[in-house]
Each structure stands twice: as C-alpha cells, then as structure tokens.
Design a protein around this motif. Structure first.
Motif, PDB file in Angstrom:
ATOM      1  N   ASP A   1      11.014  -2.603   8.657  1.00  0.00           N
ATOM      2  CA  ASP A   1      11.514  -2.810   7.276  1.00  0.00           C
ATOM      3  C   ASP A   1      13.200  -2.443   7.137  1.00  0.00           C
ATOM      4  O   ASP A   1      13.816  -3.258   6.215  1.00  0.00           O
ATOM      5  CB  ASP A   1      10.682  -1.705   6.381  1.00  0.00           C
TER       6      ASP A   1
ATOM      7  N   PRO B   1       6.236  -1.241  11.880  1.00  0.00           N
ATOM      8  CA  PRO B   1       6.658  -1.464  10.710  1.00  0.00           C
ATOM      9  C   PRO B   1       7.622  -0.820   9.856  1.00  0.00           C
ATOM     10  O   PRO B   1       8.677  -1.434   9.025  1.00  0.00           O
ATOM     11  CB  PRO B   1       5.405  -1.455   9.863  1.00  0.00           C
TER      12      PRO B   1
ATOM     13  N   GLU C   1      -2.911   1.173   8.503  1.00  0.00           N
ATOM     14  CA  GLU C   1      -3.797   1.880   7.820  1.00  0.00           C
ATOM     15  C   GLU C   1      -5.229   1.900   8.187  1.00  0.00           C
ATOM     16  O   GLU C   1      -6.153   2.906   8.053  1.00  0.00           O
ATOM     17  CB  GLU C   1      -3.781   1.775   6.074  1.00  0.00           C
TER      18      GLU C   1
ATOM     19  N   SER D   1       6.921  -5.377   8.169  1.00  0.00           N
ATOM     20  CA  SER D   1       6.912  -3.982   7.406  1.00  0.00           C
ATOM     21  C   SER D   1       5.350  -3.676   6.734  1.00  0.00           C
ATOM     22  O   SER D   1       5.215  -2.341   6.235  1.00  0.00           O
ATOM     23  CB  SER D   1       8.020  -3.834   6.300  1.00  0.00           C
ATOM     24  N   ALA D   2       4.618  -4.782   6.834  1.00  0.00           N
ATOM     25  CA  ALA D   2       3.270  -4.464   6.153  1.00  0.00           C
ATOM     26  C   ALA D   2       2.541  -3.165   7.031  1.00  0.00           C
ATOM     27  O   ALA D   2       2.483  -3.370   8.318  1.00  0.00           O
ATOM     28  CB  ALA D   2       2.511  -5.559   6.154  1.00  0.00           C
ATOM     29  N   LEU D   3       1.829  -2.179   6.366  1.00  0.00           N
ATOM     30  CA  LEU D   3       1.123  -1.107   7.036  1.00  0.00           C
ATOM     31  C   LEU D   3      -0.381  -1.415   6.853  1.00  0.00           C
ATOM     32  O   LEU D   3      -0.993  -0.481   7.384  1.00  0.00           O
ATOM     33  CB  LEU D   3       1.657   0.007   6.458  1.00  0.00           C
ATOM     34  N   ASP D   4      -0.795  -2.576   6.728  1.00  0.00           N
ATOM     35  CA  ASP D   4      -2.320  -2.764   6.582  1.00  0.00           C
ATOM     36  C   ASP D   4      -3.202  -2.461   7.800  1.00  0.00           C
ATOM     37  O   ASP D   4      -3.903  -1.525   7.760  1.00  0.00           O
ATOM     38  CB  ASP D   4      -2.551  -4.312   6.186  1.00  0.00           C
ATOM     39  N   ASP D   5      -2.453  -3.107   9.006  1.00  0.00           N
ATOM     40  CA  ASP D   5      -3.244  -2.790  10.291  1.00  0.00           C
ATOM     41  C   ASP D   5      -3.021  -1.310  10.669  1.00  0.00           C
ATOM     42  O   ASP D   5      -4.151  -0.645  11.190  1.00  0.00           O
ATOM     43  CB  ASP D   5      -2.560  -3.728  11.397  1.00  0.00           C
TER      44      ASP D   5
ATOM     45  N   GLU E   1      10.757 -12.912   4.299  1.00  0.00           N
ATOM     46  CA  GLU E   1       9.245 -13.095   4.273  1.00  0.00           C
ATOM     47  C   GLU E   1       8.989 -12.420   5.837  1.00  0.00           C
ATOM     48  O   GLU E   1       8.041 -11.742   5.596  1.00  0.00           O
ATOM     49  CB  GLU E   1       9.103 -14.789   4.674  1.00  0.00           C
TER      50      GLU E   1
ATOM     51  N   ARG F   1      10.551  -9.842   7.082  1.00  0.00           N
ATOM     52  CA  ARG F   1      10.595  -8.369   6.480  1.00  0.00           C
ATOM     53  C   ARG F   1       9.432  -8.101   5.806  1.00  0.00           C
ATOM     54  O   ARG F   1       8.798  -7.087   6.160  1.00  0.00           O
ATOM     55  CB  ARG F   1      11.767  -8.126   5.535  1.00  0.00           C
ATOM     56  N   ARG F   2       8.630  -8.936   5.011  1.00  0.00           N
ATOM     57  CA  ARG F   2       7.509  -8.412   4.296  1.00  0.00           C
ATOM     58  C   ARG F   2       6.345  -8.205   5.059  1.00  0.00           C
ATOM     59  O   ARG F   2       5.476  -7.384   5.120  1.00  0.00           O
ATOM     60  CB  ARG F   2       7.452  -9.450   3.196  1.00  0.00           C
ATOM     61  N   GLU F   3       6.316  -9.322   6.087  1.00  0.00           N
ATOM     62  CA  GLU F   3       5.098  -9.232   6.904  1.00  0.00           C
ATOM     63  C   GLU F   3       5.298  -8.091   7.748  1.00  0.00           C
ATOM     64  O   GLU F   3       4.523  -7.521   8.325  1.00  0.00           O
ATOM     65  CB  GLU F   3       5.138 -10.553   7.661  1.00  0.00           C
TER      66      GLU F   3
END
Length: 200
Positions: free
Chosen positions: A120, A116, A156, A150-154, A144, A146-148
């Motif tokens: 980004d 991610p 974290e 680069s997300a670091l939810d998974d 959109e 890029r936003r998805e």
C-alpha cells in the motif's frame, strides 16, 4: 484477538514504519536514486514476482486450510507482475526477509498481512511518480494494482483458520516483516547520505 483485531494490532505496531515507507523517498531507495520509468517498472515487477514465488512455495508446503490463501495470493501477485510488463531484477530486502520465514502462522503474518501493508505504501509513491510523469494510463494501472496488492482479504481469512496463539505469532511475524522492509529502506537511504526520518 480475532482476525480483524490482529490486523489492527499490526497496523498500530507499525504505524511509524509504514508512514515512512509511504514517503517520497521510498522510490529513491527502491531504485537506487534512478527515478526513470523502466527502473520503477522493474522495481515493481521484482516485488510482485518475488512475492508470487514465496507465496507459491508456501502454498506447496502448507498442509492446512491456509494453503488456499497462499495459492490465491501467489496467483494474484504473478498476475500483477504480468500487468506491470517488465523484467524482474534482484529481490529487495523485504523479499529476502520473506524467504527466511518459516512456520504457517509466521508466513500468514509476513506474506498475507505485512506484504499488503507494505505494498500500500510503495504503490502510493509509484502512482505519484507516474502522475508526475504525466503518464495517466500507467498511473491508473498502478492505482488498480495498489488496490489489489494492499487488500487484506486473504490475510483475514487465513488468520481466521488459526488459533488465538497462532494469530499472536502471525502478528509478531507481520510486525517483524514490516520492520525488515523499513530497515532495508532506511539503510539504503543512509548509505546515500539521506535521512529516512521525515523532515519536520
């Protein structure tokens, strides 16, 4: 370090490399200086398809709680590749590096933290490319993506399933993976006679 602190440590360790990976030279390197719409689309599709393949394989091989994060991230990358709607080409240096990563903690770092962070920077320039091409529809699509991507939810969540020593291993692997992306970028530019360092 908890999961958030682990990600912040990777950000700090890789700040220089990520800054350079966000320069306007990144697409020159990624496309072999062929800055045309179809080539840029193929490059983006190649990255997402390669990431989906690696994460999907890791999900199948993982016997821990993080298999869910690998699987979810693989499905998201495959969906992004479909939206880009271009044939994938040969994997780049970053995807080649992912294919060498073994061990759950190292894979969390490389695939769910480093990927991610690299995405980004890459998609920042893809968006700029389509703005310059006056293609607002594709620019919006890639904003959109890029936003998805680069997300670091998974990342974290997966780090939260690891022990503290495993998080340290994951952080080292993430730093190494960002370094592999930068090395591929720098070597490609140098082969073209260009300097990967910013001109001040």
């Amino acid at each position: 370090m908890d999961a958030g602190a682990t990600i912040n440590a990777v950000r700090d360790q890789t700040e220089t490399e990520r800054d350079r990976l966000g320069s306007d030279k990144v697409l020159i390197a990624a496309t072999d200086a062929t800055l045309e719409t179809e080539v840029v689309l193929t490059t983006a599709a190649t990255r997402e398809s390669g990431l989906a393949d690696a994460l999907g394989q890791w999900a199948a091989e993982a016997d821990s709680d993080v298999a869910t994060q690998f699987e979810g991230a693989a499905e998201a990358a495959a969906e992004r590749a479909d939206r880009i709607d271009a044939d994938a080409g040969d994997p780049d240096g970053f995807i080649d590096h992912l294919e060498t990563v073994s061990g759950t903690a190292r894979r969390v770092g490389a695939g769910l933290v480093a990927a991610p962070l690299v995405a980004d920077r890459f998609y920042l320039q893809v968006v700029s490319f389509f703005i310059n091409e006056a293609d607002e529809q594709r620019a919006d699509t890639f904003r959109e993506i890029r936003r998805e991507a680069s997300a670091l939810d998974d990342g974290e969540t997966a780090l939260g399933h690891l022990s503290e020593s495993e998080r340290e291993t994951a952080a080292a692997a993430a730093t190494e993976a960002v370094g592999a992306a930068y090395d591929d970028y720098a070597e490609t530019l140098e082969a073209m006679g260009l300097d990967p360092k910013p001109v001040c």
